[in-house]
Design a protein around this motif. Structure first.
Motif, PDB file in Angstrom:
ATOM      1  N   MET A   1       6.682 -15.642   4.625  1.00 42.80           N
ATOM      2  CA  MET A   1       5.864 -14.182   4.949  1.00 42.80           C
ATOM      3  C   MET A   1       7.092 -14.886   6.774  1.00 42.80           C
ATOM      4  SD  MET A   1       2.581 -13.879   6.927  1.00 42.80           S
ATOM      5  CE  MET A   1       1.826 -12.969   6.000  1.00 42.80           C
ATOM      6  N   ASN A   2       7.634 -14.230   6.841  1.00 42.37           N
ATOM      7  CA  ASN A   2       8.597 -14.100   8.486  1.00 42.37           C
ATOM      8  C   ASN A   2       7.538 -13.753   9.422  1.00 42.37           C
ATOM      9  OD1 ASN A   2      10.267 -15.003  10.081  1.00 42.37           O
ATOM     10  ND2 ASN A   2      10.812 -12.256  10.159  1.00 42.37           N
ATOM     11  N   LYS A 178      -0.995 -15.772   5.611  1.00 44.74           N
ATOM     12  CA  LYS A 178       0.355 -16.708   4.874  1.00 44.74           C
ATOM     13  C   LYS A 178      -0.557 -17.165   3.745  1.00 44.74           C
ATOM     14  CE  LYS A 178       3.173 -19.675   6.618  1.00 44.74           C
ATOM     15  NZ  LYS A 178       3.214 -21.065   7.631  1.00 44.74           N
ATOM     16  N   ARG A 179      -1.210 -17.443   2.880  1.00 47.25           N
ATOM     17  CA  ARG A 179      -1.962 -17.231   1.427  1.00 47.25           C
ATOM     18  C   ARG A 179      -1.545 -15.849   1.607  1.00 47.25           C
ATOM     19  NH1 ARG A 179      -4.768 -21.108   4.991  1.00 47.25           N
ATOM     20  NH2 ARG A 179      -7.231 -19.832   4.384  1.00 47.25           N
ATOM     21  N   GLU A 183       4.786 -12.808   0.279  1.00 49.13           N
ATOM     22  CA  GLU A 183       5.256 -13.853   0.562  1.00 49.13           C
ATOM     23  C   GLU A 183       6.202 -12.796   0.967  1.00 49.13           C
ATOM     24  OE1 GLU A 183       7.214 -18.337   1.642  1.00 49.13           O
ATOM     25  OE2 GLU A 183       5.699 -17.529   0.713  1.00 49.13           O
ATOM     26  N   GLU A 184       7.386 -11.849  -0.135  1.00 49.98           N
ATOM     27  CA  GLU A 184       8.200 -12.283   0.019  1.00 49.98           C
ATOM     28  C   GLU A 184       8.541 -10.181   0.837  1.00 49.98           C
ATOM     29  OE1 GLU A 184       6.491 -11.037  -3.643  1.00 49.98           O
ATOM     30  OE2 GLU A 184       6.360 -12.398  -2.234  1.00 49.98           O
ATOM     31  N   THR A 186       6.697  -9.764   3.399  1.00 55.34           N
ATOM     32  CA  THR A 186       5.609  -9.593   4.534  1.00 55.34           C
ATOM     33  C   THR A 186       6.010  -9.706   5.774  1.00 55.34           C
ATOM     34  OG1 THR A 186       3.910  -9.481   3.257  1.00 55.34           O
ATOM     35  CG2 THR A 186       3.121  -9.687   6.008  1.00 55.34           C
TER      36      THR A 186
END
Length: 219
Positions: A1-2, A178-179, A183-184, A186
Motif C-alpha cells: 500500500m502506498n 495495510k493488513r 495492497e496493489e 490502495t
C-alpha cells in the motif's frame, strides 16, 4: 500500500490542520466544517494527480486547444456523520463523481468505552465496478470502520483503484489498513499520522470528536 503523509512536507494544508486541532479555534463549528471542506478540496486535488488521463480537443473562440482530463469514473464514499463536510470538499473538485454514504457507528459494550464493536446500519451507493473508489473519513482511529465500510461497498461491485483519504490517522489504523486492504490497488492519503490511541480509542493528540465539533454533541 502506498502511503502519502502530507505532514512530511510544508504546505498550506498544515494551517488548516492546525485550526481543526487548536482548542481555541475548533469550537467555532462553522469554521471547523469549512476547514474540513478545505482539506477535502486539497486532498481531491492531490488524488487527481494519480488518475489516468486522456487528451481531448476543446474549441475556443479562436482555435482548438488540446487538454488532458481524468479518464476514470470516480465514486466518493463517506462514513456518516463527521465525514459530510470533508466529503463535500472532495466533491467540490470531483464534481461529476458518484456518491456513496455509509452509517458506521461504535456500539459500546457493558464494560464501557474501552470495548466496542463497529456496526454498519445504512448504505446508499451506486455501482462501483471498475471505478476509482475514494473512501473519506476525517478521523482514522482503529481502521476497523473503514474496513467494514469497504466490505459493505463490495456488495456494489469491485473497484479498479482505492484511495483512502483521511485527515488524522493513528499509526495503529495505518498498520491495520495495510493488513486489510488490497495492497496493489490502495493508496492511503493523510494530513498527519498520530502515534497512539487512548483507552477509548480516540487518536492522541488528535482533535477530539470530529462529529461533535462539526454538528454538536449527541446523546
Amino acid at each position: 500500500m502506498n502511503i502519502i503523509d502530507f505532514s512530511k512536507t510544508n504546505s498550506l494544508l498544515n494551517s488548516f490542520v492546525r485550526e481543526i486541532r487548536d482548542i481555541s479555534i475548533q469550537n467555532d463549528r462553522l469554521r471547523f466544517r469549512r476547514n474540513l471542506e478545505r482539506i477535502g478540496e486539497i486532498m481531491a486535488y492531490e488524488i487527481s494527480k494519480s488518475l489516468r488521463y486522456k487528451t481531448i480537443s476543446v474549441t475556443t473562440p479562436l482555435d482548438v486547444a488540446e487538454i488532458s482530463i481524468p479518464d476514470e469514473e470516480v465514486v466518493i464514499a463517506t462514513i456518516l456523520r463527521a465525514g459530510l463536510p470533508y466529503h463535500h470538499g472532495v466533491l467540490n473538485y470531483f464534481d461529476c463523481a458518484g456518491n456513496a454514504f455509509v452509517s458506521a457507528y461504535r456500539k459500546y459494550k457493558e464494560t464501557g468505552h474501552q470495548s466496542f464493536d463497529i456496526h454498519i446500519e445504512y448504505i446508499a451507493s451506486p455501482r462501483i465496478d471498475g471505478k476509482t473508489l475514494i473512501l473519506t473519513d476525517p478521523m482514522l482511529a482503529t481502521g476497523s470502520s473503514m474496513e467494514l465500510t469497504y466490505r459493505a461497498l463490495l456488495t456494489k461491485g469491485t473497484p479498479r483503484n482505492i484511495h483512502i483519504a483521511s485527515i488524522i490517522a493513528s499509526q495503529q489504523a495505518v498498520d491495520y489498513c495495510k493488513r486489510h486492504f488490497p495492497e496493489e490497488i490502495t493508496t492511503l492519503w493523510v494530513a498527519a499520522i498520530d502515534p497512539e490511541l487512548n483507552e477509548s480509542s480516540y487518536i492522541v493528540p488528535g482533535i477530539g470528536d470530529a462529529g461533535d465539533l462539526a454538528y454538536g454533541e449527541k446523546e
